[in-house]
Write a protein that holds these residues in place. Structure first.
Motif, PDB file in Angstrom:
ATOM      1  N   LYS A   1      12.364 -43.506 -28.756  1.00 38.60           N
ATOM      2  CA  LYS A   1      11.647 -43.632 -29.718  1.00 38.60           C
ATOM      3  C   LYS A   1      12.122 -43.961 -31.039  1.00 38.60           C
ATOM      4  O   LYS A   1      11.568 -44.870 -31.686  1.00 38.60           O
ATOM      5  CB  LYS A   1      11.291 -42.153 -30.315  1.00 38.60           C
ATOM      6  N   TRP A  16      15.033 -47.162 -21.405  1.00 39.30           N
ATOM      7  CA  TRP A  16      13.471 -47.520 -22.901  1.00 39.30           C
ATOM      8  C   TRP A  16      12.730 -46.517 -22.889  1.00 39.30           C
ATOM      9  O   TRP A  16      12.106 -46.575 -24.442  1.00 39.30           O
ATOM     10  CB  TRP A  16      13.488 -49.052 -22.634  1.00 39.30           C
ATOM     11  N   GLU A  17      11.772 -46.913 -21.739  1.00 36.93           N
ATOM     12  CA  GLU A  17      10.564 -45.687 -22.124  1.00 36.93           C
ATOM     13  C   GLU A  17      10.294 -44.222 -23.382  1.00 36.93           C
ATOM     14  O   GLU A  17       9.629 -43.814 -23.801  1.00 36.93           O
ATOM     15  CB  GLU A  17       9.782 -46.032 -21.329  1.00 36.93           C
ATOM     16  N   ASN A  18      11.915 -43.834 -23.227  1.00 41.15           N
ATOM     17  CA  ASN A  18      12.346 -41.880 -23.254  1.00 41.15           C
ATOM     18  C   ASN A  18      13.019 -42.534 -24.551  1.00 41.15           C
ATOM     19  O   ASN A  18      12.764 -42.066 -25.572  1.00 41.15           O
ATOM     20  CB  ASN A  18      13.251 -41.784 -21.869  1.00 41.15           C
ATOM     21  N   ASP A  20      16.954 -52.021 -18.300  1.00 39.61           N
ATOM     22  CA  ASP A  20      16.922 -50.510 -17.737  1.00 39.61           C
ATOM     23  C   ASP A  20      16.559 -49.794 -18.968  1.00 39.61           C
ATOM     24  O   ASP A  20      16.128 -48.869 -19.132  1.00 39.61           O
ATOM     25  CB  ASP A  20      17.253 -50.046 -16.550  1.00 39.61           C
TER      26      ASP A  20
END
Length: 180
Positions: free
Chosen positions: A112, A108-110, A92
């Motif tokens: 960059k 992970w989606e945050n 996650d």
């Protein structure tokens, strides 16, 4: 007060895990603090014995002994907290920790990009916030940086920053690797 009660509980859990040698996988950040923590523990142990021997009043000696032993347990608990609560990577995201005092999760989606790079901080707080940058400082320094998609920066210390950055970059296959 509840914050300190939470620290107390986490300290005892860390101490228990360290004594039981409960394995913890992750990336450590204790190297700059290890000698200092052990020095405090040794000096406090010597001080405890010395005070016990020189205090002539039994009641005062007992109170000082109890407080000194409790202080030693706390110091061992703090040491244990650093040893059993490493930074960790899972499916996650990454958990950035500072013993049992501070933990921040970055999904992970945050993320960059990530990079290694040593920075020194004049303020040696566990958590230092300067604008959009949050630094988890160990011994006055950080050496890993995560930039997030919402333009925030999280800096922290790792004993092996290059290995941690490489592991983080492997988890970001759709993004180009950062340059260190």
């Amino acid at each position: 007060m509840s914050k300190w009660m939470a620290y107390e509980g986490r300290m005892w859990i860390s101490l228990y895990r360290w004594i039981r040698r409960t394995p913890s996988s992750g990336y450590t950040y204790i190297r700059p603090l290890n000698a200092v923590l052990w020095a405090f523990i040794i000096v406090s142990a010597v001080e405890t014995v010395a005070l016990h021997l020189i205090l002539p009043w039994p009641v005062v000696r007992l109170v000082v002994d109890v407080l000194s032993v409790y202080g030693l347990i706390w110091m061992f608990g703090v040491l244990a907290g650093y040893k059993v609560n490493p930074h960790s990577i899972d499916a996650d995201g990454i958990r950035v920790r500072h013993a049992f005092f501070v933990e921040e999760f970055v999904p992970w989606e945050n993320v960059k990009n990530v990079r290694a790079g040593k920075r020194y901080h004049s303020e040696n707080k566990m958590r230092l916030v300067e604008g959009a940058t949050t630094s988890f400082v160990v011994s006055g320094q950080t050496n890993v940086e995560i930039a997030t998609v919402d333009e925030k920066v999280i800096r922290f210390y790792a004993d092996e920053p290059d290995a941690l950055v490489a592991a983080l970059e492997r988890e970001l296959p759709s993004r180009p690797p950062s340059t260190s």
